[in-house]
Design a protein around this motif. Structure first.
Motif, PDB file in Angstrom:
ATOM      1  N   VAL A 278       0.989  -1.071  -0.178  1.00  0.00           N
ATOM      2  CA  VAL A 278       0.067  -0.049  -0.109  1.00  0.00           C
ATOM      3  C   VAL A 278       0.870   1.382   0.020  1.00  0.00           C
ATOM      4  O   VAL A 278       0.730   2.039  -0.817  1.00  0.00           O
ATOM      5  N   LEU A 279       2.028   1.207   0.784  1.00  0.00           N
ATOM      6  CA  LEU A 279       2.564   2.401   0.866  1.00  0.00           C
ATOM      7  C   LEU A 279       3.301   2.823  -0.276  1.00  0.00           C
ATOM      8  O   LEU A 279       3.531   3.911  -0.717  1.00  0.00           O
ATOM      9  N   ASN A 280       4.176   1.848  -0.844  1.00  0.00           N
ATOM     10  CA  ASN A 280       4.793   1.921  -2.007  1.00  0.00           C
ATOM     11  C   ASN A 280       4.036   2.369  -3.259  1.00  0.00           C
ATOM     12  O   ASN A 280       4.369   3.134  -3.954  1.00  0.00           O
ATOM     13  N   THR A 281       2.816   1.940  -3.214  1.00  0.00           N
ATOM     14  CA  THR A 281       1.839   2.163  -4.379  1.00  0.00           C
ATOM     15  C   THR A 281       1.545   3.582  -4.339  1.00  0.00           C
ATOM     16  O   THR A 281       1.452   4.209  -5.268  1.00  0.00           O
ATOM     17  N   TRP A 282       1.119   4.148  -2.976  1.00  0.00           N
ATOM     18  CA  TRP A 282       0.776   5.453  -2.799  1.00  0.00           C
ATOM     19  C   TRP A 282       1.885   6.385  -3.275  1.00  0.00           C
ATOM     20  O   TRP A 282       1.577   7.425  -3.865  1.00  0.00           O
ATOM     21  N   LEU A 283       3.084   6.080  -2.853  1.00  0.00           N
ATOM     22  CA  LEU A 283       3.870   6.977  -2.976  1.00  0.00           C
ATOM     23  C   LEU A 283       4.402   7.352  -4.652  1.00  0.00           C
ATOM     24  O   LEU A 283       4.716   8.244  -4.945  1.00  0.00           O
ATOM     25  N   GLN A 284       4.383   6.071  -5.292  1.00  0.00           N
ATOM     26  CA  GLN A 284       4.249   6.069  -6.829  1.00  0.00           C
ATOM     27  C   GLN A 284       3.296   6.952  -7.352  1.00  0.00           C
ATOM     28  O   GLN A 284       3.407   7.616  -8.578  1.00  0.00           O
TER      29      GLN A 284
END
Length: 289
Positions: free
Chosen positions: A132-138
């Motif tokens: 979730v976090l990496n997806t949001w950051l990208q």
């Protein structure tokens, strides 16, 4: 005619004291004594020969490094939990109404209805490459590739440990704040003290026992944990409990108990220091006396 004779305090205290001796002190005594025995590699068992081989073996194969790393993780996690738990406990006790405080306490405790394994695995879904976090950051354009260090790192381990043991810091703080006489804070406000002055001069000193109790609870829990490290730290991550388990697999009990004894000495030392400096025992005293 006199009524039934009530049992004396010594009689009432005997069963719990015996239980503490049988289930608490006796196993710890065995651990300490066996740590000075010798391990026989031929029989894969211990023999009652006085030896310091178990303690000497701690200095081999990087075991001392694991102990120090564990204590550092426990220290950092406990401090982070306190930084989050203190304003949380303050909000629950001083700011939230009765209904909201119940909701907040429920939100703090509900995660404990699931196992440590499930909670740790859920952080892999949040911190992973496709989490979730990496997806949001990208998606937000902050990063252009997944951040590898979010998972299988010390960062991920500390996040998992803080999430797992935060309530153990929150509830002692909440208990200590409820023992503070509200007239002290009211008097400080009447004398012109602002929020930060009241916090640093009155509330913090009066809740030091709760602060140290929360620190100690989290510290002890982290030292004995293993799930978060194994799930979030990767294949090369280790902690004292994992190291003891590996040593026990080859039945090297003196070494395992020597490691445990060192940890026990550190923990008991913290308890004595906390009671001496921060008045840890005052957290459990009867206020009516």
């Amino acid at each position: 005619m006199t009524g039934p004779r009530l049992p004396t305090s010594s009689v009432l205290m005997t069963p719990p004291l015996l239980a503490i001796l049988a289930f608490g002190l006796a196993p710890l005594t065995i651990v300490v004594v066996w740590s000075f025995w010798s391990w026989d590699p031929l029989t894969y068992w211990i023999k009652p020969d006085l030896s310091l081989a178990g303690y000497a073996a701690i200095l081999e194969a990087g075991r001392w490094t694991v102990i120090v790393s564990t204590l550092v993780k426990a220290l950092g996690t406990a401090l982070l939990c306190l930084l989050i738990a203190y304003p949380t406990a303050y909000a629950v006790h001083f700011l939230a109404g009765r209904r909201l405080s119940i909701i907040l306490l429920a939100l703090i405790t509900i995660p404990f209805f699931t196992s440590y394994l499930i909670r740790s695995f859920s952080w892999r879904l949040v911190l992973g490459r496709t989490g979730v976090l990496n997806t949001w950051l990208q998606d937000w354009g902050i990063t252009h590739a997944p951040l590898e260090w979010l998972l299988f790192s010390n960062f991920a381990v500390v996040v998992g440990l803080v999430a797992s043991y935060l309530p153990f810091a929150t509830f002692p703080l909440l208990l200590s704040m409820r023992r503070v006489d509200p007239t002290f804070l009211a008097a400080a406000q009447d004398l012109g003290a602002g929020f930060w002055k009241s916090l640093t001069s009155i509330l913090l000193p009066l809740t030091m026992s709760g602060i140290f109790a929360g620190f100690l609870f989290v510290f002890v829990m982290v030292v004995g944990s293993s799930t978060e490290v194994q799930m979030l730290g990767g294949a090369g991550a280790s902690i004292v409990s994992v190291m003891i388990n590996d040593v026990m697999r080859v039945a090297n009990y003196p070494l395992a108990f020597a490691i445990s004894t060192i940890v026990l000495v550190v923990i008991f030392g913290l308890v004595l220091i906390g009671n001496r400096i921060f008045g840890l025992a005052s957290l459990f005293e009867d206020q009516s006396q």
